[in-house]
Design a protein around this motif. Structure first.
Motif, PDB file in Angstrom:
ATOM      1  N   ALA A 272      33.995  54.189  34.546  1.00  0.00           N
ATOM      2  CA  ALA A 272      33.478  52.736  33.696  1.00  0.00           C
ATOM      3  C   ALA A 272      33.343  51.727  34.692  1.00  0.00           C
ATOM      4  CB  ALA A 272      34.349  52.423  32.642  1.00  0.00           C
ATOM      5  N   HIS A 273      34.421  51.521  35.595  1.00  0.00           N
ATOM      6  CA  HIS A 273      34.284  50.507  36.719  1.00  0.00           C
ATOM      7  C   HIS A 273      32.991  50.405  37.658  1.00  0.00           C
ATOM      8  CE1 HIS A 273      36.003  47.764  39.697  1.00  0.00           C
ATOM      9  NE2 HIS A 273      35.681  48.558  40.749  1.00  0.00           N
ATOM     10  N   GLN A 274      32.549  51.981  37.947  1.00  0.00           N
ATOM     11  CA  GLN A 274      31.367  52.070  38.730  1.00  0.00           C
ATOM     12  C   GLN A 274      30.255  51.372  38.015  1.00  0.00           C
ATOM     13  OE1 GLN A 274      30.351  52.602  41.405  1.00  0.00           O
ATOM     14  NE2 GLN A 274      28.124  53.116  41.255  1.00  0.00           N
ATOM     15  N   ILE A 275      30.139  51.629  36.549  1.00  0.00           N
ATOM     16  CA  ILE A 275      29.080  51.171  35.957  1.00  0.00           C
ATOM     17  C   ILE A 275      29.020  49.631  35.815  1.00  0.00           C
ATOM     18  CG2 ILE A 275      27.958  50.966  33.440  1.00  0.00           C
ATOM     19  CD1 ILE A 275      29.153  53.962  33.166  1.00  0.00           C
ATOM     20  N   ILE A 276      30.128  48.988  35.582  1.00  0.00           N
ATOM     21  CA  ILE A 276      30.478  47.662  35.441  1.00  0.00           C
ATOM     22  C   ILE A 276      30.309  46.849  36.760  1.00  0.00           C
ATOM     23  CG2 ILE A 276      31.907  45.682  34.901  1.00  0.00           C
ATOM     24  CD1 ILE A 276      33.398  47.533  32.793  1.00  0.00           C
ATOM     25  N   LEU A 277      30.802  47.539  37.846  1.00  0.00           N
ATOM     26  CA  LEU A 277      30.427  46.970  39.074  1.00  0.00           C
ATOM     27  C   LEU A 277      28.950  46.994  39.685  1.00  0.00           C
ATOM     28  CD1 LEU A 277      31.873  45.723  41.688  1.00  0.00           C
ATOM     29  CD2 LEU A 277      32.087  48.306  42.482  1.00  0.00           C
ATOM     30  N   SER A 278      27.965  48.021  39.113  1.00  0.00           N
ATOM     31  CA  SER A 278      26.680  47.865  39.319  1.00  0.00           C
ATOM     32  C   SER A 278      26.079  46.815  38.568  1.00  0.00           C
ATOM     33  CB  SER A 278      26.319  49.445  38.936  1.00  0.00           C
ATOM     34  OG  SER A 278      26.761  50.450  39.555  1.00  0.00           O
ATOM     35  N   SER A 335      23.279  42.840  25.265  1.00  0.00           N
ATOM     36  CA  SER A 335      22.871  44.178  25.734  1.00  0.00           C
ATOM     37  C   SER A 335      23.732  45.389  25.770  1.00  0.00           C
ATOM     38  CB  SER A 335      21.960  43.950  27.225  1.00  0.00           C
ATOM     39  OG  SER A 335      22.962  43.693  27.892  1.00  0.00           O
ATOM     40  N   ARG A 336      25.044  45.008  25.460  1.00  0.00           N
ATOM     41  CA  ARG A 336      25.966  46.200  25.685  1.00  0.00           C
ATOM     42  C   ARG A 336      25.794  47.342  25.135  1.00  0.00           C
ATOM     43  NH1 ARG A 336      31.638  44.370  23.856  1.00  0.00           N
ATOM     44  NH2 ARG A 336      30.061  43.501  22.150  1.00  0.00           N
ATOM     45  N   ALA A 353      34.781  50.744  28.978  1.00  0.00           N
ATOM     46  CA  ALA A 353      33.853  49.849  29.723  1.00  0.00           C
ATOM     47  C   ALA A 353      33.372  48.573  28.708  1.00  0.00           C
ATOM     48  CB  ALA A 353      32.501  50.416  30.015  1.00  0.00           C
ATOM     49  N   LEU A 354      33.452  48.884  27.333  1.00  0.00           N
ATOM     50  CA  LEU A 354      33.057  47.756  26.393  1.00  0.00           C
ATOM     51  C   LEU A 354      33.792  46.258  26.632  1.00  0.00           C
ATOM     52  CD1 LEU A 354      32.014  49.638  23.222  1.00  0.00           C
ATOM     53  CD2 LEU A 354      30.791  48.244  24.584  1.00  0.00           C
ATOM     54  N   PRO A 355      35.298  46.313  26.607  1.00  0.00           N
ATOM     55  CA  PRO A 355      35.884  44.937  26.570  1.00  0.00           C
ATOM     56  C   PRO A 355      35.916  44.362  27.965  1.00  0.00           C
ATOM     57  CG  PRO A 355      37.638  46.780  26.606  1.00  0.00           C
ATOM     58  CD  PRO A 355      36.223  47.438  26.084  1.00  0.00           C
ATOM     59  N   ALA A 356      35.678  45.394  29.235  1.00  0.00           N
ATOM     60  CA  ALA A 356      35.512  44.902  30.343  1.00  0.00           C
ATOM     61  C   ALA A 356      34.387  44.037  30.557  1.00  0.00           C
ATOM     62  CB  ALA A 356      35.811  45.773  31.316  1.00  0.00           C
ATOM     63  N   LEU A 357      33.333  44.216  29.986  1.00  0.00           N
ATOM     64  CA  LEU A 357      32.014  43.619  30.318  1.00  0.00           C
ATOM     65  C   LEU A 357      31.941  42.393  29.229  1.00  0.00           C
ATOM     66  CD1 LEU A 357      29.294  46.671  29.175  1.00  0.00           C
ATOM     67  CD2 LEU A 357      29.618  45.305  31.272  1.00  0.00           C
ATOM     68  N   ILE A 358      32.705  42.226  28.303  1.00  0.00           N
ATOM     69  CA  ILE A 358      33.039  40.843  27.648  1.00  0.00           C
ATOM     70  C   ILE A 358      33.525  40.021  28.970  1.00  0.00           C
ATOM     71  CG2 ILE A 358      34.305  39.329  26.108  1.00  0.00           C
ATOM     72  CD1 ILE A 358      31.920  40.895  24.755  1.00  0.00           C
ATOM     73  N   ILE A 359      34.508  40.346  29.521  1.00  0.00           N
ATOM     74  CA  ILE A 359      35.067  39.334  30.472  1.00  0.00           C
ATOM     75  C   ILE A 359      34.045  39.274  31.670  1.00  0.00           C
ATOM     76  CG2 ILE A 359      36.999  39.438  32.318  1.00  0.00           C
ATOM     77  CD1 ILE A 359      38.095  39.456  29.817  1.00  0.00           C
ATOM     78  N   VAL A 360      33.250  40.085  32.113  1.00  0.00           N
ATOM     79  CA  VAL A 360      32.330  39.982  33.153  1.00  0.00           C
ATOM     80  C   VAL A 360      31.222  38.731  32.441  1.00  0.00           C
ATOM     81  CG1 VAL A 360      30.058  40.792  34.191  1.00  0.00           C
ATOM     82  CG2 VAL A 360      32.352  42.150  33.944  1.00  0.00           C
ATOM     83  N   LEU A 411      41.483  48.447  32.642  1.00  0.00           N
ATOM     84  CA  LEU A 411      40.249  47.780  33.292  1.00  0.00           C
ATOM     85  C   LEU A 411      39.776  46.567  32.813  1.00  0.00           C
ATOM     86  CD1 LEU A 411      38.118  49.131  35.418  1.00  0.00           C
ATOM     87  CD2 LEU A 411      36.428  49.503  33.340  1.00  0.00           C
ATOM     88  N   THR A 412      40.246  46.248  31.600  1.00  0.00           N
ATOM     89  CA  THR A 412      40.081  44.756  31.341  1.00  0.00           C
ATOM     90  C   THR A 412      40.916  43.958  31.798  1.00  0.00           C
ATOM     91  OG1 THR A 412      39.543  45.812  29.087  1.00  0.00           O
ATOM     92  CG2 THR A 412      40.003  43.342  29.251  1.00  0.00           C
ATOM     93  N   ALA A 413      42.130  44.199  32.136  1.00  0.00           N
ATOM     94  CA  ALA A 413      42.962  43.320  33.069  1.00  0.00           C
ATOM     95  C   ALA A 413      42.422  43.156  34.407  1.00  0.00           C
ATOM     96  CB  ALA A 413      44.379  44.095  32.974  1.00  0.00           C
ATOM     97  N   LEU A 414      41.976  44.256  34.936  1.00  0.00           N
ATOM     98  CA  LEU A 414      41.282  44.322  36.298  1.00  0.00           C
ATOM     99  C   LEU A 414      40.063  43.569  36.545  1.00  0.00           C
ATOM    100  CD1 LEU A 414      41.307  45.388  39.230  1.00  0.00           C
ATOM    101  CD2 LEU A 414      40.120  47.424  38.399  1.00  0.00           C
ATOM    102  N   TRP A 415      39.453  43.495  35.469  1.00  0.00           N
ATOM    103  CA  TRP A 415      38.300  42.393  35.462  1.00  0.00           C
ATOM    104  C   TRP A 415      38.418  41.025  35.026  1.00  0.00           C
ATOM    105  CZ3 TRP A 415      33.697  42.743  37.955  1.00  0.00           C
ATOM    106  CH2 TRP A 415      33.431  43.863  38.331  1.00  0.00           C
TER     107      TRP A 415
END
Length: 445
Positions: A272-278, A335-336, A353-360, A411-415
């Protein structure tokens, strides 16, 4: 009374035209590497979670290997733009040629180091037993394309400094199309798996470098600039790039730490991190398109001795950065649901990945300010301050990120920690631009 506001409106419109004329084409060139990576991620992601996790580790290493030398583009843009502002085109192109020779030397050194040490590098990232073989395979093949990518960086810097961002756009579009076609054909048609994706990217990168070299060499001949390597010029280019190298190494260390932490959270988290980082990289390059315009515009104004024009352009570009950041954040939220299925069919990866995308999404306006101010200071040749500012950010980020596996939050805390990192960068850059210490006029800083 009415003339001053009218002049300000005219000045803003002029800056807007300059920003759009340079930033829109620059976006295409800037997103070339993230788009290559996103294409690889989409194609490899459907091979399996282990393959995608391996790509996540390998791509972080590759992006580091290329990005630590991004000064080849940024320092060259600023130096060339200053000489353009001062009206010295032959000297401007000669400066760029020194950067290209330096790129070839650095690329050869990276390949020599990375090939034999690939297994150890992958192990440092804590890749799982299932993901490690895929990471090693992808890394060993893809590293062969690094010299070409460094040449692309240096040649792109020359063209940006000459206020030409259209040529990089055309090359980037062609490279992306070729990369996608080759990857799909080699991964599925030739049944080469993750190795096919790596080979496709290497071939596309070499083709892009060849086109850039033809364009720059033609310009050098037109203006009578020497094509021969000049030891003193190459050393000068390397010395000018040292502060930006420190700045970029610090940034890449932050991203590597984030990836290493994600890898230790589990395969679903690193995938998930790889997708979000991309996605984050693509958004960052979109914002950096304004910063690239800033480098060229600020360098030109300072080279021409126009300090007030540089200040006004900086202010207007910050406004652009905030506005574009807001738009990008909204697009991420909307677009999530459609975005994640493009890269994975694993429900566990989607849930992470979903909650981490909100942080992004929420952090994009902050990112807009950061990238614009970063570009302004690069255009001014203020590399030493950028180096110190990023070192401070690294010192703040590292202990917080390393506590994520201990304190929880996944992952949410990481982002969220990544957003903290961007906030620290914003504050350090804002303080510098407000001070005015970056404004130094003349053909050289």
């Amino acid at each position: 009374m009415t003339q001053a506001p009218a002049r300000r409106r005219t000045g803003r419109r002029q800056h807007d035209r300059e920003i759009v004329a340079l930033a829109v084409p620059a976006f295409g060139a800037l997103v070339a590497e993230p788009l290559f990576l996103m294409a690889d991620t989409a194609i490899v992601g459907h091979l399996g979670t282990a393959q995608l996790a391996g790509l996540g580790v390998a791509s972080a290493l590759l992006m580091t290997a290329v990005s630590v030398f991004v000064f080849l583009a940024y320092a060259t843009t600023a130096a060339v733009a200053r000489r353009v502002g001062a009206g010295d085109l032959p000297s401007a192109i000669r400066q760029g040629m020194d950067g290209i020779w330096l790129a070839l030397l650095l690329g050869a050194a990276v390949v020599a180091v990375a090939l034999p040490t690939a297994p150890h590098l992958v192990d440092l990232f804590g890749a799982s037993e299932a993901a490690a073989p895929y990471a090693i395979t992808y890394l060993r093949i893809s590293v062969l394309g690094i010299p070409a990518m460094l040449v692309v960086l240096a040649a792109t810097g020359v063209l940006r400094g000459l206020q030409d961002t259209r040529t990089p756009l055309y090359v980037a579009i062609a490279g992306f199309v070729v990369n996608g076609a080759l990857n799909a054909g080699l991964v599925y048609g030739a049944d080469l798996g993750i190795a096919g994706s790596a080979w496709g990217t290497v071939i596309a990168q070499c083709g892009m470098a060849a086109v850039y070299l033809v364009v720059v060499l033609r310009g050098a001949r037109k203006h009578g600039a020497s094509l021969r390597p000049d030891a003193a010029g190459i050393r000068a280019s390397a010395q000018a790039g040292v502060p930006l190298l420190v700045r970029t190494l610090s940034l890449r260390a932050i991203l590597m730490i984030a990836t290493a932490v994600a890898a230790r959270l589990g395969d679903a988290d690193i995938a998930a991190h790889q997708i979000i980082l991309s996605l984050w990289s693509l958004l960052a390059f979109a914002l950096d398109a304004i910063a690239i315009a800033g480098q060229a515009i600020i360098g030109r104004y300072l080279g021409a001795g126009d300090a007030q024009g540089a200040r006004d352009a900086c202010r207007r570009m910050v406004e652009w950065g905030i506005a574009v950041g807001v738009v990008l954040g909204v697009l991420v939220v909307i677009s999530r649901p459609a975005f994640l299925p493009l890269f994975t069919s694993d429900p566990a990866v989607k849930d992470v990945a979903l909650p981490a995308l909100i942080i992004v999404a929420l952090s994009q306006p902050i990112s807009g300010i950061v990238f614009v101010l970063d570009g302004v200071l690069m255009g001014a040749g203020d590399g030493p301050y950028l180096a110190w500012a990023m070192l401070i950010t690294l010192v703040v980020f590292t202990p917080v990120a390393l506590l994520v596996p201990v304190l929880g939050g996944g992952l949410t805390a990481l982002w969220a920690t990544m957003t903290l990192m961007m906030t620290v960068r914003m504050l350090t850059l804002w303080l510098r631009t407000r001070s005015g210490a970056w404004i130094v006029t003349g053909a050289t800083r």
